[in-house]
Design an enzyme around this catalytic site. Structure first.
Site, PDB file in Angstrom:
ATOM      1  CB  VAL A  60      -0.995   0.041   1.185  1.00 34.36           C
ATOM      2  CG1 VAL A  60      -2.109  -0.971   1.001  1.00 34.36           C
ATOM      3  CG2 VAL A  60      -0.285  -0.120   2.523  1.00 34.36           C
ATOM      4  CE1 TYR A 154      -0.746   2.215  14.595  1.00 35.37           C
ATOM      5  CE2 TYR A 154      -1.737   3.535  16.344  1.00 35.37           C
ATOM      6  CZ  TYR A 154      -1.826   2.502  15.421  1.00 35.37           C
ATOM      7  OH  TYR A 154      -2.976   1.773  15.326  1.00 35.37           O
ATOM      8  CB  THR A 189      -5.228  -7.629  15.815  1.00 36.78           C
ATOM      9  OG1 THR A 189      -4.348  -6.533  16.118  1.00 36.78           O
ATOM     10  CG2 THR A 189      -6.659  -7.140  15.739  1.00 36.78           C
TER      11      THR A 189
HETATM   12  P1  NAD Z   1      -2.564  -6.714  11.786  1.00 38.96           P
HETATM   13  O1  NAD Z   1      -1.103  -6.600  11.983  1.00 38.96           O
HETATM   14  O2  NAD Z   1      -3.303  -7.838  12.427  1.00 38.96           O
HETATM   15  O3  NAD Z   1      -2.886  -6.728  10.215  1.00 38.96           O
HETATM   16  C1  NAD Z   1      -2.335  -5.779   9.364  1.00 38.96           C
HETATM   17  C2  NAD Z   1      -2.376  -6.310   7.942  1.00 38.96           C
HETATM   18  O4  NAD Z   1      -1.813  -5.290   7.093  1.00 38.96           O
HETATM   19  C3  NAD Z   1      -1.548  -7.577   7.723  1.00 38.96           C
HETATM   20  O5  NAD Z   1      -2.284  -8.519   6.971  1.00 38.96           O
HETATM   21  C4  NAD Z   1      -0.336  -7.089   6.956  1.00 38.96           C
HETATM   22  O6  NAD Z   1       0.217  -8.064   6.067  1.00 38.96           O
HETATM   23  C5  NAD Z   1      -0.906  -5.912   6.198  1.00 38.96           C
HETATM   24  N1  NAD Z   1       0.104  -4.936   5.804  1.00 38.96           N
HETATM   25  C6  NAD Z   1       1.103  -4.409   6.545  1.00 38.96           C
HETATM   26  N2  NAD Z   1       1.855  -3.586   5.809  1.00 38.96           N
HETATM   27  C7  NAD Z   1       1.331  -3.588   4.563  1.00 38.96           C
HETATM   28  C8  NAD Z   1       1.687  -2.963   3.348  1.00 38.96           C
HETATM   29  N3  NAD Z   1       2.742  -2.134   3.256  1.00 38.96           N
HETATM   30  N4  NAD Z   1       0.929  -3.188   2.258  1.00 38.96           N
HETATM   31  C9  NAD Z   1      -0.136  -4.039   2.322  1.00 38.96           C
HETATM   32  N5  NAD Z   1      -0.508  -4.676   3.428  1.00 38.96           N
HETATM   33  C10 NAD Z   1       0.222  -4.447   4.549  1.00 38.96           C
HETATM   34  O7  NAD Z   1      -3.168  -5.299  12.254  1.00 38.96           O
HETATM   35  P2  NAD Z   1      -4.607  -4.884  12.883  1.00 38.96           P
HETATM   36  O8  NAD Z   1      -4.473  -4.828  14.341  1.00 38.96           O
HETATM   37  O9  NAD Z   1      -5.692  -5.647  12.267  1.00 38.96           O
HETATM   38  O10 NAD Z   1      -4.660  -3.370  12.389  1.00 38.96           O
HETATM   39  C11 NAD Z   1      -5.370  -2.959  11.254  1.00 38.96           C
HETATM   40  C12 NAD Z   1      -5.489  -1.455  11.298  1.00 38.96           C
HETATM   41  O11 NAD Z   1      -6.151  -1.079  12.498  1.00 38.96           O
HETATM   42  C13 NAD Z   1      -4.157  -0.728  11.290  1.00 38.96           C
HETATM   43  O12 NAD Z   1      -4.274   0.441  10.499  1.00 38.96           O
HETATM   44  C14 NAD Z   1      -3.973  -0.370  12.752  1.00 38.96           C
HETATM   45  O13 NAD Z   1      -3.147   0.739  12.920  1.00 38.96           O
HETATM   46  C15 NAD Z   1      -5.395  -0.096  13.158  1.00 38.96           C
HETATM   47  N6  NAD Z   1      -5.656  -0.162  14.582  1.00 38.96           N
HETATM   48  C16 NAD Z   1      -5.400  -1.306  15.282  1.00 38.96           C
HETATM   49  C17 NAD Z   1      -5.670  -1.338  16.630  1.00 38.96           C
HETATM   50  C18 NAD Z   1      -5.381  -2.574  17.442  1.00 38.96           C
HETATM   51  O14 NAD Z   1      -5.449  -2.489  18.670  1.00 38.96           O
HETATM   52  N7  NAD Z   1      -5.100  -3.706  16.841  1.00 38.96           N
HETATM   53  C19 NAD Z   1      -6.190  -0.205  17.289  1.00 38.96           C
HETATM   54  C20 NAD Z   1      -6.455   0.935  16.550  1.00 38.96           C
HETATM   55  C21 NAD Z   1      -6.184   0.951  15.203  1.00 38.96           C
END
Ligand code: NAD
Length: 255
Positions: A60, A154, A189
């Site tokens: 991405v 972040y 996650t």
């Molecule tokens: P995760 O690590 O479980 O999944 C992230 C996914 O993104 C993975 O499948 C990974 O392969 C993919 N990814 C990473 N870099 C990439 C790239 N350059 N191009 C394409 N794909 C890529 O993460 P998650 O916890 O499901 O988080 C998803 C979103 O939610 C993120 O934006 C994260 O910042 C946000 N978020 C998460 C939380 C939390 O507590 N988990 C809280 C608030 C926000």
């Protein structure tokens, strides 16, 4: 299946894990044609096959990859109705500003913020041409609240995602395209588990601030994304959509 987004074409980035994966599954259950864009070539094809989605290997941070992802959705299914721009990272070398170097700062900005710019820029022409669309960008509760346990790049990247989403939502409101920012609280996650595995005390410290007393499950985010993606949320745009177990509303939490 109840068909809440029946036959809609949905692109989901970061769809191979966590919130993205749960959303891919939820979207597919509700009848959407789902196109997953993710780096994970090992698990991606299997995940896609299981739910009847399409997997596209996509970084991405790369404009050509992102453009090709949305083109694939349009060329295969004839429209782009929903874009869930969700891929993100939270690496351990992004911490206090005093310890975070420029390379770590930039890497997080690229994956978390520039990617959302690229995805919105790629999705919008399709949506404007067809006169409808729903974009959901994943920000975070840290976009609106400060933490002493800092991840400086972040938090800044998520603030950027929130403000970009709001602006796009306002700009395109009269052309039928809605843009909202999902602001999750802490979700169970791999991203969060990795962060807290090293430091269980940090996890405990965070839980104190969550009124419901637990972290969210990915499907609880997916349900919110489904609502924002569907026509059920037709009057909701440019919104800061907090799904945080009450964190942002709390002053003192229950014991
Ligand atoms: P995760 O690590 O479980 O999944 C992230 C996914 O993104 C993975 O499948 C990974 O392969 C993919 N990814 C990473 N870099 C990439 C790239 N350059 N191009 C394409 N794909 C890529 O993460 P998650 O916890 O499901 O988080 C998803 C979103 O939610 C993120 O934006 C994260 O910042 C946000 N978020 C998460 C939380 C939390 O507590 N988990 C809280 C608030 C926000």
């Amino acid at each position: 299946m109840t068909g809440r987004i029946d036959k809609k074409v949905a692109v989901v980035t970061g769809g191979c894990s966590g919130i993205g994966l749960a959303t891919v599954q939820r979207f597919a259950q509700e009848g959407a044609e789902v196109v997953i864009g993710d780096l994970d070539e090992v698990n991606g094809p299997g995940i896609a096959q299981e739910v009847g989605a399409t997997f596209v290997r996509c970084d991405v941070t790369t404009k050509d990859d992102v453009d090709a992802l949305f083109r694939k959705a349009f060329d295969t299914f004839g429209s782009v109705d929903i874009a869930f721009n969700n891929a993100g990272i939270s690496p351990p070398d992004d911490q206090s500003i005093l310890d975070t170097d420029l390379e770590a700062w930039q890497r997080v900005q690229d994956v978390n913020l520039t990617s959302v710019y690229l995805c919105c820029k790629a999705a919008l022409p399709y949506m404007l041409e067809q006169g409808h669309g729903s974009i959901i960008n994943t920000a975070s509760f840290v976009a609106v609240m400060g933490a002493a346990t800092s991840q400086i790049s972040y938090s800044a990247s998520k603030g950027g995602v929130l403000s970009m989403s709001r602006e796009l939502g306002v700009q395109f409101a009269r052309q039928g395209v809605r843009v909202n920012a999902l602001c999750p609280g802490p979700v169970n996650t791999p991203l969060l588990r990795e962060l807290f595995a090293k430091d269980p005390e940090l996890a405990e410290r965070r839980l104190i601030h969550v009124p419901v007393g637990r972290f969210a499950e990915p499907v609880e985010m997916a349900n919110a994304v489904l609502f924002l993606a569907s026509d059920e949320s037709s009057f909701i745009t440019a919104n800061t959509f907090m799904v945080d177990g009450g964190i942002s509303g709390a002053y003192v939490t229950p014991l």
